[in-house]
Write a protein that holds these residues in place. Sequence first.
Motif, short mmCIF file in Angstrom:
data_model
loop_
_atom_site.label_atom_id
_atom_site.label_comp_id
_atom_site.label_asym_id
_atom_site.label_seq_id
_atom_site.Cartn_x
_atom_site.Cartn_y
_atom_site.Cartn_z
N ILE A 190 42.65 -2.00 -56.62
CA ILE A 190 43.09 -3.02 -55.69
C ILE A 190 41.96 -3.22 -54.68
N GLU A 191 41.41 -4.42 -54.63
CA GLU A 191 40.32 -4.71 -53.71
C GLU A 191 40.90 -5.16 -52.37
N ILE A 192 40.67 -4.37 -51.35
CA ILE A 192 41.21 -4.62 -50.01
C ILE A 192 40.11 -5.23 -49.16
N THR A 193 40.34 -6.41 -48.64
CA THR A 193 39.28 -7.11 -47.90
C THR A 193 39.12 -6.58 -46.48
N ALA A 194 40.22 -6.17 -45.85
CA ALA A 194 40.16 -5.70 -44.47
C ALA A 194 39.96 -4.18 -44.42
N GLU A 195 39.13 -3.74 -43.48
CA GLU A 195 38.92 -2.30 -43.29
C GLU A 195 39.90 -1.79 -42.25
N ILE A 196 40.67 -0.77 -42.63
CA ILE A 196 41.66 -0.19 -41.73
C ILE A 196 41.81 1.28 -42.09
N ASP A 197 41.91 2.13 -41.08
CA ASP A 197 42.06 3.55 -41.33
C ASP A 197 43.30 3.81 -42.20
N GLY A 198 43.14 4.62 -43.24
CA GLY A 198 44.27 4.95 -44.10
C GLY A 198 44.53 3.96 -45.21
N HIS A 199 43.80 2.80 -45.17
CA HIS A 199 43.91 1.80 -46.24
C HIS A 199 45.37 1.31 -46.35
N ILE A 200 45.91 1.17 -47.56
CA ILE A 200 47.29 0.66 -47.71
C ILE A 200 48.26 1.79 -48.04
N ALA A 201 48.03 2.45 -49.15
CA ALA A 201 49.02 3.39 -49.68
C ALA A 201 49.23 4.58 -48.75
N ASP A 202 48.16 5.13 -48.20
CA ASP A 202 48.33 6.29 -47.34
C ASP A 202 49.05 5.94 -46.04
N ARG A 203 48.88 4.73 -45.56
CA ARG A 203 49.63 4.32 -44.36
C ARG A 203 51.13 4.26 -44.67
N LEU A 204 51.47 3.77 -45.85
CA LEU A 204 52.88 3.76 -46.24
C LEU A 204 53.41 5.17 -46.43
N LEU A 205 52.62 6.00 -47.12
CA LEU A 205 53.04 7.37 -47.36
C LEU A 205 53.20 8.15 -46.06
N GLU A 206 52.29 7.92 -45.13
CA GLU A 206 52.36 8.67 -43.88
C GLU A 206 53.61 8.32 -43.09
N SER A 207 54.06 7.08 -43.16
CA SER A 207 55.28 6.69 -42.47
C SER A 207 56.48 7.48 -43.02
N VAL A 208 56.56 7.57 -44.34
CA VAL A 208 57.64 8.35 -44.95
C VAL A 208 57.48 9.83 -44.62
N TRP A 209 56.23 10.30 -44.65
CA TRP A 209 55.94 11.71 -44.40
C TRP A 209 56.34 12.11 -42.98
N ARG A 210 56.03 11.25 -41.98
CA ARG A 210 56.40 11.54 -40.60
C ARG A 210 57.92 11.67 -40.45
N GLU A 211 58.64 10.72 -41.07
CA GLU A 211 60.09 10.76 -40.94
C GLU A 211 60.67 11.99 -41.63
N ALA A 212 60.06 12.37 -42.78
CA ALA A 212 60.52 13.58 -43.48
C ALA A 212 60.33 14.82 -42.61
N LEU A 213 59.21 14.88 -41.90
CA LEU A 213 58.98 16.03 -41.01
C LEU A 213 60.03 16.10 -39.91
N TRP A 214 60.40 14.95 -39.35
CA TRP A 214 61.44 14.94 -38.33
C TRP A 214 62.79 15.40 -38.90
N LEU A 215 63.11 14.98 -40.11
CA LEU A 215 64.39 15.37 -40.71
C LEU A 215 64.47 16.88 -40.89
N VAL A 216 63.36 17.51 -41.26
CA VAL A 216 63.34 18.97 -41.38
C VAL A 216 63.34 19.61 -39.99
N ASN A 217 62.53 19.08 -39.09
CA ASN A 217 62.42 19.63 -37.73
C ASN A 217 63.77 19.63 -37.02
N ASP A 218 64.53 18.55 -37.20
CA ASP A 218 65.81 18.40 -36.50
C ASP A 218 66.97 19.06 -37.25
N GLY A 219 66.67 19.70 -38.37
CA GLY A 219 67.72 20.40 -39.12
C GLY A 219 68.66 19.48 -39.85
#
Length: 463
Positions: A163-192
């Motif tokens: 996938i050719e991404i024209t704009a430069e952004i930290d984390g690109h596309i997929a990792d930004r999406l994954l990190e959003s899910v990952w952050r919420e998963a950490l909260w779900l474990v943290n909060d029991g």
Amino acid sequence: MKAAILGTGVIGAGWAARFLLAGWDVAVHDPAPGAEERLTATLDAARRSLPMLSEVALPPEGALSFGPLEEAVTGAAWVQESAPERLDLKQEIWGKVLEHAAPDAVLASSTSGFTPAALNGGAGRVIVAHPFNPVYLIPLVELVGQGTARAAELLRSIGMYPIEITAEIDGHIADRLLESVWREALWLVNDGIATTEQIDEAIRMGFGLRWAQMGLFETYRLGGGDGGFAQFLAQFGPALKWPWSHLTDVPDLDDALVQKIAAQSDAQSGHLTTAELTTLRDANLVALLRALKQRDAGAGKLLNTHDKSLTPPPPPPGPEPLITLRRTIPVDWTDYNGHMNESRYGQLWSDAGDTILVAIGMGPESPGAQGATWFTVDNHIRYLAECHAGDACEVRTTVLMAEGKKLRMYHEMFVGETLSATCTQLLLHIDLATRRSAPPAPQVAEKLSEYAKAHQPLAAKHT
């Protein structure tokens, strides 16, 4: 073609396997201890799994070598850096690479987050080619930077999906999406609220299945029914303002949370070694990708296209049996006994027979074949030796008879030098308008006659 791989961690070793099994020569540089052992383990996994995705044989492997950075980079058409995510380290490596790399070489970093501008210090030719683990099975590569067209073309030639991404952004596309899910998963474990196992089950038993073949937006469009995405947003859009998620907040990863996550993860899958988990993951990926391949959907469509690029032309008539099929036995062809199930042999003979049909102008995509086809009416099979997932096999075919409506062939399946199974196959030429047998067109009959005459001395051995 030569690829230089700098670093043999999980990603770097995966890149080496993907290029090597695509027929490229691969030169590896990694000064860290255990580099060759890590690469060997990844290559073993890739050699078992990647060929299972294809209905045809992969090209012969390229040559593998280890050496200093300057030797690895010299003469390489592609240089892939997969060093740890430290910008100073990556910039240091690329400074050395630029002293030895060819002017037209693709220079690519596997970085998950840095932009080309950061890697190049503001100016330079290094692009981002960010893959996903395991690189030898998952096709996606995010390309970021200037002049990625040639990189995309080369990646497609080895079966990957750029996938050719024209704009430069930290984390690109997929990792930004994954990190959003990952952050919420950490909260779900943290909060029991949920355990690591419950979160994983929610993904793999739920939306993960939809995402694998429809992605996010297409899945939600379907959720809007006939009203499409506008209807979906009208119904569910207001919920986005509700405080359901923490979005960019992240819990403090203190010792207590780290130990909590580690303990839950150990309880979930600690009974499996890393090697066992890798084998399980790869086998499941192969099965999922092959299911998508059968439907010509998602990543399966990419695999079908790549198969066509690897398929050799049908063999011409000659005095020897025709090599009609070379492939690897995939994991989904085996049964509870651990060997190839008898139903899958029918697929093998059918595919081998299709090679002959393509040769006579009556393959599935042959122009002029519409309105007529060949039906198998009898298979006589002998099972002579067990075959297992990962076995590379070859089918050799003899045309025994081509008379009027009838075509009889003899297939021999070899694994190495072992004759593992044979099949005598009888087909009838069918008029699809009447669904009844009918003589083939004269040009088809003539081509078949050429094969039958060439194989007449061989046919006597099998009749």
